[in-house]
Scaffold this active site. Sequence first.
Site, PDB file in Angstrom:
ATOM      1  N   HIS A 309       0.863  -1.187   0.000  1.00  0.00           N
ATOM      2  CA  HIS A 309       0.000   0.000   0.000  1.00  0.00           C
ATOM      3  C   HIS A 309       0.893   1.228   0.000  1.00  0.00           C
ATOM      4  O   HIS A 309       1.944   1.222   0.639  1.00  0.00           O
ATOM      5  CB  HIS A 309      -0.901  -0.001   1.245  1.00  0.00           C
ATOM      6  CG  HIS A 309      -2.051   0.934   1.142  1.00  0.00           C
ATOM      7  ND1 HIS A 309      -1.944   2.276   1.418  1.00  0.00           N
ATOM      8  CD2 HIS A 309      -3.343   0.723   0.781  1.00  0.00           C
ATOM      9  CE1 HIS A 309      -3.127   2.842   1.236  1.00  0.00           C
ATOM     10  NE2 HIS A 309      -3.990   1.933   0.847  1.00  0.00           N
ATOM     11  N   ASP A 367      -8.015  -4.901  -0.077  1.00  0.00           N
ATOM     12  CA  ASP A 367      -8.500  -5.547  -1.299  1.00  0.00           C
ATOM     13  C   ASP A 367      -8.193  -7.031  -1.362  1.00  0.00           C
ATOM     14  O   ASP A 367      -8.780  -7.734  -2.184  1.00  0.00           O
ATOM     15  CB  ASP A 367      -7.879  -4.861  -2.525  1.00  0.00           C
ATOM     16  CG  ASP A 367      -8.497  -3.498  -2.741  1.00  0.00           C
ATOM     17  OD1 ASP A 367      -9.705  -3.383  -2.537  1.00  0.00           O
ATOM     18  OD2 ASP A 367      -7.763  -2.562  -3.087  1.00  0.00           O
TER      19      ASP A 367
HETATM   20  N1  ACO Z   1       4.071  -7.696  -4.990  1.00  0.00           N
HETATM   21  C1  ACO Z   1       5.419  -7.830  -5.162  1.00  0.00           C
HETATM   22  N2  ACO Z   1       6.299  -6.833  -4.979  1.00  0.00           N
HETATM   23  C2  ACO Z   1       5.779  -5.634  -4.621  1.00  0.00           C
HETATM   24  C3  ACO Z   1       4.403  -5.439  -4.432  1.00  0.00           C
HETATM   25  C4  ACO Z   1       3.534  -6.534  -4.622  1.00  0.00           C
HETATM   26  N3  ACO Z   1       2.212  -6.397  -4.439  1.00  0.00           N
HETATM   27  N4  ACO Z   1       4.160  -4.141  -4.079  1.00  0.00           N
HETATM   28  C5  ACO Z   1       5.371  -3.563  -4.055  1.00  0.00           C
HETATM   29  N5  ACO Z   1       6.362  -4.460  -4.375  1.00  0.00           N
HETATM   30  C6  ACO Z   1       7.801  -4.217  -4.369  1.00  0.00           C
HETATM   31  C7  ACO Z   1       8.240  -3.389  -5.568  1.00  0.00           C
HETATM   32  O1  ACO Z   1       8.604  -4.222  -6.667  1.00  0.00           O
HETATM   33  C8  ACO Z   1       9.427  -2.647  -4.982  1.00  0.00           C
HETATM   34  O2  ACO Z   1      10.492  -3.541  -4.893  1.00  0.00           O
HETATM   35  P1  ACO Z   1      12.042  -3.000  -5.050  1.00  0.00           P
HETATM   36  O3  ACO Z   1      12.246  -2.116  -3.856  1.00  0.00           O
HETATM   37  O4  ACO Z   1      12.849  -4.233  -5.046  1.00  0.00           O
HETATM   38  O5  ACO Z   1      12.077  -2.240  -6.355  1.00  0.00           O
HETATM   39  C9  ACO Z   1       8.973  -2.335  -3.560  1.00  0.00           C
HETATM   40  O6  ACO Z   1       8.066  -3.398  -3.213  1.00  0.00           O
HETATM   41  C10 ACO Z   1       8.272  -0.986  -3.393  1.00  0.00           C
HETATM   42  O7  ACO Z   1       7.225  -0.924  -4.341  1.00  0.00           O
HETATM   43  P2  ACO Z   1       6.567   0.422  -4.874  1.00  0.00           P
HETATM   44  O8  ACO Z   1       5.810   0.127  -6.138  1.00  0.00           O
HETATM   45  O9  ACO Z   1       7.592   1.495  -4.929  1.00  0.00           O
HETATM   46  O10 ACO Z   1       5.578   0.753  -3.693  1.00  0.00           O
HETATM   47  P3  ACO Z   1       4.380   1.787  -3.759  1.00  0.00           P
HETATM   48  O11 ACO Z   1       4.146   2.246  -2.388  1.00  0.00           O
HETATM   49  O12 ACO Z   1       4.599   2.803  -4.807  1.00  0.00           O
HETATM   50  O13 ACO Z   1       3.163   0.871  -4.278  1.00  0.00           O
HETATM   51  C11 ACO Z   1       1.167  -0.318  -4.415  1.00  0.00           C
HETATM   52  C12 ACO Z   1       2.042   0.592  -3.550  1.00  0.00           C
HETATM   53  C13 ACO Z   1       0.848   0.362  -5.772  1.00  0.00           C
HETATM   54  C14 ACO Z   1      -0.160  -0.532  -3.686  1.00  0.00           C
HETATM   55  C15 ACO Z   1       1.896  -1.660  -4.638  1.00  0.00           C
HETATM   56  O14 ACO Z   1       2.229  -2.233  -3.395  1.00  0.00           O
HETATM   57  C16 ACO Z   1       1.097  -2.629  -5.494  1.00  0.00           C
HETATM   58  O15 ACO Z   1       1.125  -2.534  -6.729  1.00  0.00           O
HETATM   59  N6  ACO Z   1       0.314  -3.550  -4.852  1.00  0.00           N
HETATM   60  C17 ACO Z   1      -0.503  -4.465  -5.583  1.00  0.00           C
HETATM   61  C18 ACO Z   1      -1.785  -3.761  -6.060  1.00  0.00           C
HETATM   62  C19 ACO Z   1      -2.776  -3.505  -4.935  1.00  0.00           C
HETATM   63  O16 ACO Z   1      -3.037  -4.387  -4.107  1.00  0.00           O
HETATM   64  N7  ACO Z   1      -3.351  -2.297  -4.909  1.00  0.00           N
HETATM   65  C20 ACO Z   1      -4.345  -1.931  -3.908  1.00  0.00           C
HETATM   66  C21 ACO Z   1      -3.869  -0.830  -3.029  1.00  0.00           C
HETATM   67  S1  ACO Z   1      -5.071  -0.547  -1.774  1.00  0.00           S
HETATM   68  C22 ACO Z   1      -6.267   0.415  -2.444  1.00  0.00           C
HETATM   69  O17 ACO Z   1      -6.078   1.107  -3.414  1.00  0.00           O
HETATM   70  C23 ACO Z   1      -7.680   0.430  -1.803  1.00  0.00           C
END
Ligand code: ACO
Length: 433
Positions: A309, A367
């Site tokens: 998140h 979610d």
């Molecule tokens: N699965 C695997 N790896 C992940 C995930 C995931 N769900 N989420 C983040 N990471 C990793 C990234 O690859 C990154 O790794 P690195 O440091 O080696 O490059 C690190 O964790 C940080 O990720 P970011 O994308 O920079 O984190 P950010 O805070 O921008 O993203 C987000 C948050 C978009 C929610 C992300 O975690 C994601 O895409 N999750 C899956 C989609 C999801 O469940 N969305 C719902 C959010 S809740 C809502 O909107 C009600």
Amino acid sequence: MATTAALKIDDKDYPLPVIVGTENEKAIDVRNLRAQTGFITLDDGYGNTGACTSDITFIDGDAGILRYRGYPIEQLAEQSGFVETAYLIINGHLPTPTERRKFGDLLREHSPVHSAMGHLFEGFPIGSHPMAILSALLNSLGCYYPHLATNKVQEDLANFDEAAAVAISKVRTIAAMSYRKSRGLPYIYPKRNLPYCENFLHMMFSQPYEDYVPTPEVTQALNLFLLLHADHEQNCSTSTVRMVASSGANLFASVAAGVCALWGPLHGGANQAVIEMLESIHAEGDDGSKFIESARAGKNGHRLMGFGHRVYKNYDPRAKIIKASFEKALASLHIKDDPLLAIARRLEEVALKDDYFLSRKLYPNVDFYSGLIMRALGIPQNMFTVMFAIGRMPGWIAHWKEVASNPKNKINRPRQIYVGPTVRNYVPIAQRG
Ligand code: ACO
């Protein structure tokens, strides 16, 4: 703590005021920056920008805290319900018994839609996406209730209680009608004696010849789902509602814009993405192990949808609550052998012990289980975001009111850094190669 921050540009110091919120959140006030320095700030995505002050919802993402009007989400989930929480979010206090009764009566009064509105549904082809119908029909409410949508802020505020009840009550009726339309099913009208969630399930699933009667656990799961989505401070759709409201637009126009913003897969569509992920894992005959392996590859692999998140770097407090209620709803529906559920449980169990996820603070978000709940309730995937919109309506309404009643409100008008061509002369078409 410092009351000013210093900005140095070309050896000149500019003191900037520091603002501290009631929960000790800190901001540098740049409201006079451009006038003082000629500079603006650039923050695309707004990850570092406070767009407003607000007294509706507090989130501490590191500590996994969510509070509506100061009340912890856990207490509201345990002791309140969606309608009471909606009242709290909109009005800032828990209702007295009289206020609660009056609010319930207003919602009941406004649950049916105008008969002419039924014809609007007929104009949409079968298979239309319910979010498109929802947004269009919410906006059209201003045509059926012109005294609630004058676009004159003081007049709209004078009738705010009625407008809020119309929006909260009718979003549920319009949502159910859009589902029935998309399936080519006859509309089922609301019943005056049914509470909010039961009435919605009735309009969705009853048949002209037989009433649908949900188990108490199913109703409770829906109630919690809506309550947990009721507000989440300055997310994309709420910021959109505030942006539209800042121009003086009426409540219905503003929340219709919120629905459009919510529709996108990066915002409201994640619960659907979780189900699609589970279905594809199941179709490949994987129990989740291969998928987790791929998710560990980070950017080159799959994302574990429903994990991580932008704000919560700890367990999303809503995820814990929704999971517990989900287990009870499943038991009451006698669902034991759902293969997608088994995969979801395995993914969660493995990821919560896995260093890749732990070191990146990736925990289940709301979610991860909300899509499974809706699926168990029989709600089709293209309605998932609509369900989110029904839940988020109180938050959008509260934010509209916060903007509309702010005597210092200014139309939202961000600036930009232009990076296009500099001035050039028009070339007549005959001279262009
Ligand atoms: N699965 C695997 N790896 C992940 C995930 C995931 N769900 N989420 C983040 N990471 C990793 C990234 O690859 C990154 O790794 P690195 O440091 O080696 O490059 C690190 O964790 C940080 O990720 P970011 O994308 O920079 O984190 P950010 O805070 O921008 O993203 C987000 C948050 C978009 C929610 C992300 O975690 C994601 O895409 N999750 C899956 C989609 C999801 O469940 N969305 C719902 C959010 S809740 C809502 O909107 C009600």
